[in-house]
Scaffold this active site. Structure first.
Site, mmCIF file in Angstrom:
data_model
loop_
_atom_site.group_PDB
_atom_site.id
_atom_site.type_symbol
_atom_site.label_atom_id
_atom_site.label_comp_id
_atom_site.label_asym_id
_atom_site.label_seq_id
_atom_site.Cartn_x
_atom_site.Cartn_y
_atom_site.Cartn_z
ATOM 1 N N ASN A 2 0.855 -1.187 0.000
ATOM 2 C CA ASN A 2 0.000 0.000 0.000
ATOM 3 C C ASN A 2 0.895 1.242 0.000
ATOM 4 O OD1 ASN A 2 -1.614 2.231 0.943
ATOM 5 N ND2 ASN A 2 -3.154 0.771 1.609
ATOM 6 N N ARG A 27 4.775 18.372 1.037
ATOM 7 C CA ARG A 27 5.616 19.458 0.542
ATOM 8 C C ARG A 27 5.198 19.978 -0.822
ATOM 9 N NH1 ARG A 27 10.912 20.050 2.770
ATOM 10 N NH2 ARG A 27 11.236 21.534 1.092
ATOM 11 N N HIS A 36 -5.588 3.518 -1.639
ATOM 12 C CA HIS A 36 -6.885 3.734 -0.982
ATOM 13 C C HIS A 36 -7.228 5.215 -1.061
ATOM 14 C CE1 HIS A 36 -9.622 2.563 2.636
ATOM 15 N NE2 HIS A 36 -10.140 3.585 1.960
ATOM 16 N N ARG A 66 -9.276 8.515 -0.794
ATOM 17 C CA ARG A 66 -10.420 8.974 -0.002
ATOM 18 C C ARG A 66 -10.972 10.258 -0.626
ATOM 19 N NH1 ARG A 66 -7.489 6.218 4.020
ATOM 20 N NH2 ARG A 66 -8.846 4.918 5.308
ATOM 21 N N HIS A 89 -4.131 11.721 0.780
ATOM 22 C CA HIS A 89 -2.878 11.064 0.389
ATOM 23 C C HIS A 89 -2.965 10.679 -1.085
ATOM 24 C CE1 HIS A 89 -5.477 7.803 1.740
ATOM 25 N NE2 HIS A 89 -5.235 8.047 3.014
ATOM 26 N N GLU A 121 -8.722 0.234 -3.014
ATOM 27 C CA GLU A 121 -9.601 0.131 -1.855
ATOM 28 C C GLU A 121 -10.419 1.409 -1.704
ATOM 29 O OE1 GLU A 121 -6.696 -2.536 1.063
ATOM 30 O OE2 GLU A 121 -6.998 -0.389 1.468
ATOM 31 N N HIS A 148 -4.096 -4.496 7.781
ATOM 32 C CA HIS A 148 -4.212 -3.438 8.781
ATOM 33 C C HIS A 148 -3.355 -3.766 9.997
ATOM 34 C CE1 HIS A 148 -5.724 -0.012 11.052
ATOM 35 N NE2 HIS A 148 -6.353 0.366 9.967
ATOM 36 N N ASP A 149 -2.298 -3.005 10.171
ATOM 37 C CA ASP A 149 -1.359 -3.130 11.284
ATOM 38 C C ASP A 149 -0.532 -4.412 11.242
ATOM 39 O OD1 ASP A 149 -2.115 -0.678 12.183
ATOM 40 O OD2 ASP A 149 -3.320 -1.392 13.858
ATOM 41 N N GLY A 198 0.999 -1.320 4.320
ATOM 42 C CA GLY A 198 1.486 -0.006 3.932
ATOM 43 C C GLY A 198 2.202 0.718 5.050
ATOM 44 N N HIS A 199 1.474 1.112 6.082
ATOM 45 C CA HIS A 199 2.031 1.983 7.118
ATOM 46 C C HIS A 199 3.277 1.384 7.753
ATOM 47 C CE1 HIS A 199 1.942 5.121 10.199
ATOM 48 N NE2 HIS A 199 2.219 4.160 11.072
#
Length: 237
Positions: free
Chosen positions: A7, A18, A43, A45, A50, A70, A190-191, A213-214
């Protein structure tokens, strides 16, 4: 082997902070694939905090592995997915003001709506996945609405694992078995991180794909993107 879809939302967050085009999202996607990534996930939104909708269109001609988009199937999102025709669309019930995804679908309550949306995507040759909590009723609902796959929402597992409680995997093991028995493919996300991904993979049968991703981007700040991708691939074997 479970596929790794990376992701790239956080790379878009960094770029947007920036202005300009650093990091270059299209080059990043190409590099991730060249490093061994087996898919690219985005994903977008509605507020485009992002990933921008234009990014999705631009990536269409860049991604050569699997392209997973997503999002909450509002009309603008549906129109975009139908225009791009990615490999997979993952439906997520995001509130517009949510910082990140925080719940799976109630596939029983939203049965008619989701059935209509999924039917349209499948008629256009797009594989469909539904973001769900590891609850048997929600997985049975996903089967009834015609989803090809589920994506298990793994935050509760990650939290319990970080606290030393490995029993948190049990609902996910059972959920995967239920989905497989119903003929649904299993994704997860997720996580998930380098710390917990191997344990998750080893205990969740029939796992086809993880979307990360994160954690992956944060880990890459210390270890390097190419190295981290290969560390995930090793753990997913």
């Amino acid at each position: 082997m479970t596929k790794l879809s990376v992701n790239i939302n956080k790379l878009a967050t960094l770029r947007n902070s920036r202005g300009g085009n650093v990091p270059n999202l299209l080059k990043s996607a190409k590099d991730i694939e060249s490093f061994g990534g087996q898919g690219i996930t985005i994903h977008p939104r509605p507020d485009e905090r992002h990933i921008r909708y234009q990014d999705a269109y631009d990536l269409k001609d860049v991604v050569t592995t699997e392209f997973n988009i997503e999002g909450n199937p509002i009309p603008k999102f549906v129109d975009m997915v139908l225009a791009i025709k990615p490999t997979q669309v993952t439906l997520v019930p995001d509130a517009e003001d949510a910082i990140t995804s925080n719940a799976g679908w109630d596939t029983m309550k939203h049965k008619d709506f989701l059935t209509d949306v999924i039917t349209v995507f499948k008629e256009n040759g797009i594989r469909t996945s539904i973001f769900v909590d590891p609850i048997e009723e929600m997985i049975e609902g996903a089967a009834k609405i015609g989803a090809d796959r589920i994506e298990l929402y793994t935050e509760s597992f990650a939290k319990s694992f970080s606290e030393g409680n490995k029993e948190g995997i049990i609902p996910f093991t059972n959920a995967a078995k239920t989905a497989h028995d119903l003929g649904i493919g299993i994704n997860a996300g997720h996580d998930l991180s380098l710390d917990n991904i191997k344990f998750f993979k080893d205990n969740v049968p029939h796992l086809l794909e993880v979307s990360i991703g994160h954690a992956l981007i944060c880990e890459s700040l210390y270890l390097g993107l190419e190295n981290v991708i290969n560390m995930y691939l090793h753990r997913l074997q």
